[in-house]
Design a protein around this motif. Sequence first.
Motif, short mmCIF file in Angstrom:
data_model
loop_
_atom_site.label_atom_id
_atom_site.label_comp_id
_atom_site.label_asym_id
_atom_site.label_seq_id
_atom_site.Cartn_x
_atom_site.Cartn_y
_atom_site.Cartn_z
N UNK A 1 42.18 -23.63 -2.35
CA UNK A 1 41.47 -24.91 -2.47
C UNK A 1 42.25 -26.03 -1.80
N UNK A 2 43.54 -25.86 -1.80
CA UNK A 2 44.35 -26.94 -1.28
C UNK A 2 44.72 -26.67 0.16
N UNK A 3 44.17 -27.40 1.08
CA UNK A 3 44.46 -27.09 2.48
C UNK A 3 45.82 -27.56 2.93
N UNK A 4 46.57 -28.20 2.05
CA UNK A 4 47.86 -28.70 2.52
C UNK A 4 48.94 -27.64 2.49
N UNK A 5 48.64 -26.53 1.83
CA UNK A 5 49.65 -25.49 1.75
C UNK A 5 49.68 -24.74 3.07
N UNK A 6 50.83 -24.62 3.67
CA UNK A 6 50.85 -23.90 4.95
C UNK A 6 50.58 -22.42 4.76
N UNK A 7 50.00 -21.84 5.77
CA UNK A 7 49.61 -20.45 5.68
C UNK A 7 50.80 -19.55 5.92
N UNK A 8 50.72 -18.40 5.30
CA UNK A 8 51.74 -17.40 5.58
C UNK A 8 51.33 -16.62 6.81
N UNK A 9 52.29 -15.88 7.33
CA UNK A 9 52.05 -15.22 8.62
C UNK A 9 50.94 -14.20 8.53
N UNK A 10 50.90 -13.45 7.43
CA UNK A 10 49.91 -12.38 7.36
C UNK A 10 48.50 -12.95 7.29
N UNK A 11 48.39 -14.11 6.63
CA UNK A 11 47.05 -14.62 6.41
C UNK A 11 46.47 -15.26 7.65
N UNK A 12 47.36 -15.63 8.57
CA UNK A 12 46.87 -16.44 9.68
C UNK A 12 45.82 -15.70 10.48
N UNK A 13 46.05 -14.41 10.71
CA UNK A 13 45.10 -13.72 11.57
C UNK A 13 43.75 -13.57 10.92
N UNK A 14 43.75 -13.31 9.59
CA UNK A 14 42.46 -13.16 8.93
C UNK A 14 41.70 -14.48 8.92
N UNK A 15 42.43 -15.58 8.66
CA UNK A 15 41.76 -16.87 8.64
C UNK A 15 41.20 -17.20 10.01
N UNK A 16 42.01 -16.92 11.04
CA UNK A 16 41.56 -17.22 12.39
C UNK A 16 40.32 -16.41 12.73
N UNK A 17 40.34 -15.15 12.32
CA UNK A 17 39.19 -14.31 12.65
C UNK A 17 37.94 -14.79 11.93
N UNK A 18 38.12 -15.22 10.66
CA UNK A 18 36.94 -15.69 9.93
C UNK A 18 36.35 -16.92 10.59
N UNK A 19 37.24 -17.83 10.99
CA UNK A 19 36.73 -19.05 11.64
C UNK A 19 36.03 -18.70 12.96
N UNK A 20 36.54 -17.71 13.64
CA UNK A 20 35.96 -17.27 14.90
C UNK A 20 34.56 -16.75 14.68
N UNK A 21 34.40 -15.98 13.60
CA UNK A 21 33.07 -15.43 13.33
C UNK A 21 32.11 -16.53 12.90
N UNK A 22 32.61 -17.47 12.09
CA UNK A 22 31.74 -18.56 11.63
C UNK A 22 31.24 -19.36 12.82
N UNK A 23 32.11 -19.52 13.82
CA UNK A 23 31.70 -20.34 14.95
C UNK A 23 30.55 -19.78 15.74
N UNK A 24 30.25 -18.50 15.55
CA UNK A 24 29.16 -17.90 16.33
C UNK A 24 27.79 -18.29 15.84
N UNK A 25 27.72 -18.94 14.69
CA UNK A 25 26.41 -19.30 14.17
C UNK A 25 25.95 -20.64 14.70
N UNK A 26 26.23 -20.90 15.94
CA UNK A 26 25.81 -22.17 16.50
C UNK A 26 26.68 -23.32 16.06
N UNK A 27 27.93 -23.06 15.80
CA UNK A 27 28.85 -24.08 15.29
C UNK A 27 30.09 -24.16 16.17
N UNK A 28 29.97 -24.71 17.35
CA UNK A 28 31.15 -24.74 18.22
C UNK A 28 32.24 -25.65 17.71
N UNK A 29 31.90 -26.61 16.86
CA UNK A 29 32.93 -27.52 16.37
C UNK A 29 33.93 -26.81 15.48
#
Lengths: 484, 94
Positions: free
Chosen positions: B1-29
Amino acid sequence: MDNKNEGDEQKKKKKHKQKKNTNKVEFYTHYKIHEGKRNPGKEDLDYIVSVYTKQLRKVLIPVAVTMLLVVLVIRTAYKDQEDEGAFNDIMIYDESEDDSAAFRFGGALLNAVIVIAVILVVTVIMVCLYMNGFDWILVGWVVLSVFVILTFYGLLTGLQIIQYTNKSLDWISTLIIALNFGIAGTISIVWKSAKIVNQIFLIIISVLFAAILSTLPEYTTWILLVLLAIYDLIVVLSPKGPLKMLVETAEKKGKPIPGLIYSSMVWFMSTLDKNKKKKKNNKKKKKREEEKEMKKQKKKRKKSSSSSVSNGSESDDILLNNQKINLNSSESESESEINPIHDSDEIDKEETEENEKKTTNIKLRKKGNENNNVKKKKKTQRNNTKKEKESSALLDHSPKLGLGDFIFYSLLISKAAYQDYTTVFTCFVAILMGLSLTLFFLALLQKALPALPLSILFGIIFFFITSNVLVPMISLVFQSHVFL
Amino acid sequence: MDPTIPLKEEEKETVCKKMWIIGFFGLPFVWFTMACYFWKEKHPKIRFYVFWGLVGFFTELLILVFWMGIFVSKRDSWGETGESLSAVLPVGTQ
């Protein structure tokens, strides 16, 4: 040496605790002054003040930016909308100029008292929900309100600004832009995002929310502000308030309270060696940021905000003698930790006017006002893997301010913006002055303090003096060609 | 919930991939904010996501600006379609 040993022991305990929950972030505030003495000595005071002044800038700039943006929005898009907003339908008493001043005052008082009562009720409900483990309701609430505020209210405000500049725009682009904005904002606020993006979206939410609230009728707004300041003062400083229960529950659970806070977010690694003034802090209290968001439902939607500025000091680990000032102001829609909202009601209401707006700090739910708490907190997150040296920890040395504070400051400025620019400037200065004073007391007193009352007090005094005394004087002086 | 906590190394790839997939729904921002967040990462997969996310963002931005330009200039000549498509009607046009 003793200090170091004890520190090491404490650290080991902490690490041990941390190893159990790898994802747990422990929130500590750490401030040790002369090993147990309550009153800080002179050099401690100097240190406190130096730290405080560095952190003051981090809080003042977002508040100033928010207020300026609100003035911009109001002067362009909302000029004709004073006293015409959708909130008028929800109020019990509709202000109109035909009634006498005393009658209006009484009616406005009734409105404001009802709003505060709703905020109180919603806060209590939220605290109960949180303590019984229904976090997901609160988190879902926050997510929904952030999304709705950013998308719909952002769309509405954007369309009004474009209408003001007399351009044309088609529905397809508008929907695409609004949806993008809304979803990206929601992701950046409730999930992970870059620090600057998070802060920008929080500011945008505050701006949208304050602009919407500014359409409240005049007497009601002022009385509401005063009552909120008093309410905040009572809630934050009372020894048995729901705030403390919330904080304690949050500490026990080890999870952050869902809500909206603005945090300047300076994370850095620190080791014990670098800390010159390591002091052992025997107190071990964990204080979490308190974000209270109270949602009030004014006839289904109400907002309550309580602001509290609190300094939490915990000392388990001696990593740094830094004070974190957390200002939590929870307000509004975007995030409120604890505010259940009736979505259907709100959505209906909103569609009549605007959709909700942001959360405080960006996160806020418009619906509820969050408590603004300014707390000093230090978050320490220890790495689980032990390195060769002492433990290094990530410390969040930023002041944290709840979105409710942002929103209510901006509400005051928006009322000034409807008049003229002179009033805006004086109220701007007044609010920043109040905020600096509050932060100073925070640095000095080291406990949670409400962020609203001082600033609102100064703001109201300056507003009425300026609009009734200064502005007529200036226009008279100009007309008479006297140069002061 | 708190976005101020920095991500750990393992989580970064999963988060990046999720954002990548979300962007395909017509959400380039969302791609753009993902790029802001993961700009400095050196992991090859994250750089792949960030790079192609930015490419997608700028492409869609170009298309959007192009469409908006067409609409603004040709709205008058389209008659009724133009009016029904408009979200904001400027006053005082020729």
